[in-house]
Design a protein around this motif. Structure first.
Motif, short mmCIF file in Angstrom:
data_model
loop_
_atom_site.label_atom_id
_atom_site.label_comp_id
_atom_site.label_asym_id
_atom_site.label_seq_id
_atom_site.Cartn_x
_atom_site.Cartn_y
_atom_site.Cartn_z
N MET A 1 0.79 -1.30 -0.02
CA MET A 1 -0.06 -0.05 -0.04
C MET A 1 0.83 1.14 -0.01
O MET A 1 1.95 1.38 0.80
CB MET A 1 -0.96 0.05 1.32
N ALA A 2 0.42 2.31 -0.74
CA ALA A 2 1.48 3.43 -0.86
C ALA A 2 0.37 4.60 -0.51
O ALA A 2 -0.79 4.61 -0.25
CB ALA A 2 1.60 3.60 -2.38
N HIS A 3 1.37 5.24 0.51
CA HIS A 3 0.66 6.82 0.95
C HIS A 3 0.74 7.86 0.02
O HIS A 3 1.68 8.65 -0.08
CB HIS A 3 1.20 6.88 2.18
N CYS A 19 6.12 4.80 -6.09
CA CYS A 19 5.75 3.79 -4.85
C CYS A 19 6.12 2.40 -5.39
O CYS A 19 6.30 1.37 -4.75
CB CYS A 19 4.13 4.01 -4.81
N SER A 20 5.83 2.23 -6.75
CA SER A 20 6.54 1.00 -7.38
C SER A 20 7.85 0.55 -7.00
O SER A 20 7.98 -0.71 -6.79
CB SER A 20 5.99 1.16 -8.89
N VAL A 21 8.79 1.48 -7.38
CA VAL A 21 9.95 1.32 -6.83
C VAL A 21 10.28 0.84 -5.59
O VAL A 21 11.05 -0.25 -5.16
CB VAL A 21 11.01 2.44 -7.21
N ILE A 26 11.06 -3.54 -1.21
CA ILE A 26 10.69 -4.05 0.07
C ILE A 26 10.56 -5.50 -0.32
O ILE A 26 10.82 -6.53 0.33
CB ILE A 26 9.30 -3.50 0.39
N GLY A 27 9.88 -5.75 -1.70
CA GLY A 27 9.58 -7.10 -1.99
C GLY A 27 10.85 -8.02 -2.22
O GLY A 27 10.86 -9.09 -1.83
N GLN A 28 11.97 -7.45 -2.54
CA GLN A 28 13.45 -8.07 -2.54
C GLN A 28 13.83 -8.44 -1.32
O GLN A 28 14.33 -9.54 -1.05
CB GLN A 28 14.38 -7.34 -3.15
N ASN A 29 13.31 -7.64 -0.26
CA ASN A 29 13.86 -7.67 0.97
C ASN A 29 13.17 -9.17 1.65
O ASN A 29 13.55 -9.86 2.44
CB ASN A 29 13.67 -6.55 1.91
N VAL A 30 11.64 -9.08 1.33
CA VAL A 30 11.04 -10.11 1.73
C VAL A 30 11.52 -11.58 0.99
O VAL A 30 11.50 -12.67 1.79
CB VAL A 30 9.43 -9.81 1.33
N ALA A 67 1.14 -7.14 -4.67
CA ALA A 67 0.84 -7.92 -3.41
C ALA A 67 2.05 -8.99 -3.70
O ALA A 67 2.74 -9.20 -4.54
CB ALA A 67 -0.41 -8.60 -3.93
N GLN A 68 2.18 -9.61 -2.25
CA GLN A 68 3.28 -10.74 -2.18
C GLN A 68 2.89 -11.78 -1.48
O GLN A 68 2.61 -11.48 -0.32
CB GLN A 68 4.71 -9.95 -1.73
#
Length: 76
Positions: A1-3, A19-21, A26-30, A67-68
């Motif tokens: 979610m982006a603010h 926001c996509s970047v 974050i997705g890579q960290n997950v 989403a992840q």
């Protein structure tokens, strides 16, 4: 979610891009955490974004970028 409300100085297009970047980082960290913890993860771009935003009851100036899914890998 982006603010989106926190980025008023940006155009709507740049807001979505930034926001996509951020979501990708974050997705890579997950992914890295999941690999270390023996979990599986899928980064999803094919999502019904408006439906998900409604289900999450997001205000109009917040939006879903990706989403992840995280879970246990299927045993072979």
């Amino acid at each position: 979610m982006a603010h989106g409300e926190r980025m008023k100085e940006l155009t709507p297009e740049n807001r979505t891009l930034f926001c996509s970047v951020d979501a990708a980082f974050i997705g890579q960290n997950v992914y890295l955490y999941c690999a270390a913890a023996g979990l599986a993860s899928v980064f999803r771009g094919a999502v019904d974004y408006p439906k998900l935003a409604r289900a999450m009851r997001l205000p109009e100036d917040q939006f879903v970028t990706f989403a992840q899914t995280v879970g246990y890998p299927k045993e072979a």
